[in-house]
Design an enzyme around this catalytic site. Structure first.
Site, PDB file in Angstrom:
ATOM      1  N   LYS A 109     -36.298   8.584  23.211  1.00  0.00           N
ATOM      2  CA  LYS A 109     -37.749   8.682  22.986  1.00  0.00           C
ATOM      3  C   LYS A 109     -38.512   8.414  24.275  1.00  0.00           C
ATOM      4  O   LYS A 109     -39.517   9.071  24.556  1.00  0.00           O
ATOM      5  CB  LYS A 109     -38.193   7.682  21.911  1.00  0.00           C
TER       6      LYS A 109
ATOM      7  N   LYS B 289     -29.459  16.956  14.485  1.00  0.00           N
ATOM      8  CA  LYS B 289     -29.850  16.347  13.207  1.00  0.00           C
ATOM      9  C   LYS B 289     -31.217  16.859  12.778  1.00  0.00           C
ATOM     10  O   LYS B 289     -32.071  17.134  13.626  1.00  0.00           O
ATOM     11  CB  LYS B 289     -29.788  14.826  13.338  1.00  0.00           C
TER      12      LYS B 289
ATOM     13  N   LYS C  24     -38.067  15.030  12.158  1.00  0.00           N
ATOM     14  CA  LYS C  24     -39.468  15.471  12.190  1.00  0.00           C
ATOM     15  C   LYS C  24     -39.882  15.888  13.593  1.00  0.00           C
ATOM     16  O   LYS C  24     -40.817  16.647  13.766  1.00  0.00           O
ATOM     17  CB  LYS C  24     -40.397  14.383  11.646  1.00  0.00           C
TER      18      LYS C  24
HETATM   19  P1  TYM Z   1     -36.673   6.752   9.889  1.00  0.00           P
HETATM   20  O1  TYM Z   1     -38.029   6.518   9.329  1.00  0.00           O
HETATM   21  O2  TYM Z   1     -36.554   7.582  11.116  1.00  0.00           O
HETATM   22  O3  TYM Z   1     -35.739   7.417   8.806  1.00  0.00           O
HETATM   23  C1  TYM Z   1     -35.576   6.879   7.509  1.00  0.00           C
HETATM   24  C2  TYM Z   1     -34.133   7.016   7.060  1.00  0.00           C
HETATM   25  O4  TYM Z   1     -33.713   8.386   7.046  1.00  0.00           O
HETATM   26  C3  TYM Z   1     -32.476   8.518   7.731  1.00  0.00           C
HETATM   27  N1  TYM Z   1     -32.394   9.860   8.332  1.00  0.00           N
HETATM   28  C4  TYM Z   1     -31.387  10.726   8.153  1.00  0.00           C
HETATM   29  N2  TYM Z   1     -30.241  10.645   7.439  1.00  0.00           N
HETATM   30  C5  TYM Z   1     -29.424  11.722   7.452  1.00  0.00           C
HETATM   31  N3  TYM Z   1     -29.684  12.870   8.119  1.00  0.00           N
HETATM   32  C6  TYM Z   1     -30.812  13.006   8.850  1.00  0.00           C
HETATM   33  N4  TYM Z   1     -31.068  14.137   9.503  1.00  0.00           N
HETATM   34  C7  TYM Z   1     -31.718  11.901   8.893  1.00  0.00           C
HETATM   35  N5  TYM Z   1     -32.919  11.688   9.497  1.00  0.00           N
HETATM   36  C8  TYM Z   1     -33.309  10.447   9.146  1.00  0.00           C
HETATM   37  C9  TYM Z   1     -32.504   7.405   8.774  1.00  0.00           C
HETATM   38  O5  TYM Z   1     -31.209   7.086   9.209  1.00  0.00           O
HETATM   39  C10 TYM Z   1     -33.162   6.287   8.002  1.00  0.00           C
HETATM   40  O6  TYM Z   1     -32.213   5.565   7.231  1.00  0.00           O
HETATM   41  N6  TYM Z   1     -35.643   2.520  12.356  1.00  0.00           N
HETATM   42  C11 TYM Z   1     -35.713   3.117  11.026  1.00  0.00           C
HETATM   43  C12 TYM Z   1     -36.690   2.416  10.094  1.00  0.00           C
HETATM   44  C13 TYM Z   1     -36.449   0.952   9.894  1.00  0.00           C
HETATM   45  C14 TYM Z   1     -35.389   0.352   9.169  1.00  0.00           C
HETATM   46  C15 TYM Z   1     -35.634  -1.046   9.198  1.00  0.00           C
HETATM   47  C16 TYM Z   1     -34.265   0.844   8.518  1.00  0.00           C
HETATM   48  C17 TYM Z   1     -37.271  -0.058  10.319  1.00  0.00           C
HETATM   49  N7  TYM Z   1     -36.779  -1.256   9.895  1.00  0.00           N
HETATM   50  C18 TYM Z   1     -34.781  -1.957   8.590  1.00  0.00           C
HETATM   51  C19 TYM Z   1     -33.400  -0.061   7.910  1.00  0.00           C
HETATM   52  C20 TYM Z   1     -33.655  -1.452   7.948  1.00  0.00           C
HETATM   53  C21 TYM Z   1     -36.178   4.546  11.177  1.00  0.00           C
HETATM   54  O7  TYM Z   1     -36.829   4.895  12.128  1.00  0.00           O
HETATM   55  O8  TYM Z   1     -35.921   5.338  10.108  1.00  0.00           O
END
Ligand code: TYM
Length: 332
Positions: free
Chosen positions: A112, A195, A198
């Site tokens: 990023k 992957k 967004k």
């Molecule tokens: P975020 O908001 O980017 O995504 C949310 C969840 O979706 C999963 N994900 C995917 N899984 C499979 N294939 C894909 N193409 C794909 N794109 C996204 C992500 O792995 C995630 O589980 N850092 C985290 C948010 C967070 C969090 C936490 C998660 C903040 N605090 C504490 C767990 C525990 C994030 O940016 O997810």
């Protein structure tokens, strides 16, 4: 019951199919067997610039989507991160346990920051994974349902928990990632080696839960497939077809082997049509429920306030222990 915590960022108008299949589907399922805490991580969202009005709107939309997908506020604490002040408080303490080099090795930060230009990236983007560790450790979570892309952040969380426990006495549960292999990484329909995300370059590779389902079906019909004509799961040589089979299998709860049989002798066009139809059928009632949750924002905010209250009951106990173990004075 073992404890589960997870979070999702409110940084888009809609969740996408990768979010659902990789993570949110597991959130819903784990409610049957675990003590579950789920949140919309607005503190994480502001690591990159957000328009205040849009952020507020997306935070509510995120909560509405979670409810519509089956997060049940009677069984789960569903809340917004900024409404539980302990997250920011624990994050500071953990930042002081994290090595600069250790944080510098986080690949999501590197990606990023490279995109934005390292000079323009915020310090918050750098400490993002530490805040995520705080999220998890506050609840003494045993398991964290996420997609594959979060594995490194979970590893950091485990290291910080162990380090803190060693230095200051047992304070945190060391959590395990809960990553379901088959759906841990859903791929971009236009580039089945990247992957679904967004921020992916082509909007056509991204299936959004709240877009017009007709548009989704069209995107699926124009998905990139592979050479050859056989419909078999072969992630290496047929990433496009394999991704479609993964999606269809998850949406219909049919094993991939069964789908391969059902599509024997048929063409890629038939598979794409099948995936598009399965998605539209699944998403249509979800969209209706999202709309109805967003029709009553006051009620939605009330549910989130209750969730935050439940979350604080647990988070405040952990934070009090941390403050005591680290040598701060008792609460004033
Ligand atoms: P975020 O908001 O980017 O995504 C949310 C969840 O979706 C999963 N994900 C995917 N899984 C499979 N294939 C894909 N193409 C794909 N794109 C996204 C992500 O792995 C995630 O589980 N850092 C985290 C948010 C967070 C969090 C936490 C998660 C903040 N605090 C504490 C767990 C525990 C994030 O940016 O997810």
């Amino acid at each position: 019951r073992p404890r589960v915590l997870s979070g999702i960022q409110p940084t888009a108008d809609s969740f996408h199919l990768g979010n659902y299949l990789g993570a949110l589907r597991q959130w819903v399922r784990l409610q049957d067997t675990h003590d579950t805490f789920y949140m919309v991580v607005d503190l994480h969202a502001i690591t990159v610039e957000q328009d205040p009005k849009v952020l507020r709107e997306r935070t509510r939309r995120s909560a509405a989507q979670l409810l519509a997908l089956g997060v049940d506020p009677a069984r789960s604490a569903l809340f917004v991160q900024s409404q539980v002040p302990e997250h920011a408080q624990l994050s500071w303490v953990l930042e002081c346990q994290t090595g600069f080099g250790e944080a510098s090795r986080m690949t999501q930060f590197k990606d990023k920051a490279a995109k934005q230009g390292t000079d323009r990236a915020s310090v918050g983007l750098f400490t993002y994974p530490v805040l995520q560790a705080a999220d998890i450790l506050l609840y003494q979570a045993n398991e964290v349902p996420v997609g594959e892309d979060q594995r490194q952040h979970l590893e950091l969380t485990r290291n910080l928990a162990q380090r803190f426990n060693n230095r200051y006495g047992k304070t945190f549960t060391v959590p395990e990632p809960h990553i379901v292999k088959d759906t841990a990484k859903i791929y971009d329909l236009q580039d089945p080696t990247a992957k679904m995300s967004k921020s992916s370059s082509t909007g056509n590779g991204l299936i959004e839960l709240l877009e017009d389902p007709k548009k989704s079906a069209k995107k699926v019909r124009s998905a990139v497939t592979d050479t050859g004509r056989e419909i078999v799961f072969d992630a290496e040589n047929k990433p496009g077809v394999s991704n479609l089979l993964t999606i269809l299998s998850a949406l219909t709860d049919q094993p991939v082997a069964e789908l391969q049989n059902a599509y024997e002798g048929k063409g890629y066009g038939d598979l794409k049509k099948g995936v598009g139809e399965a998605f539209v059928e699944w998403v249509t009632p979800v969209q209706e429920r999202v709309r109805s949750y967003l029709d009553d924002v006051a009620e939605l905010d009330k549910a989130l306030a209750l969730g935050a209250e439940r979350a604080r009951e647990v988070a405040s106990v952990t934070l009090r222990n941390v403050y005591e173990n680290i040598g701060f004075l008792p609460p004033a």
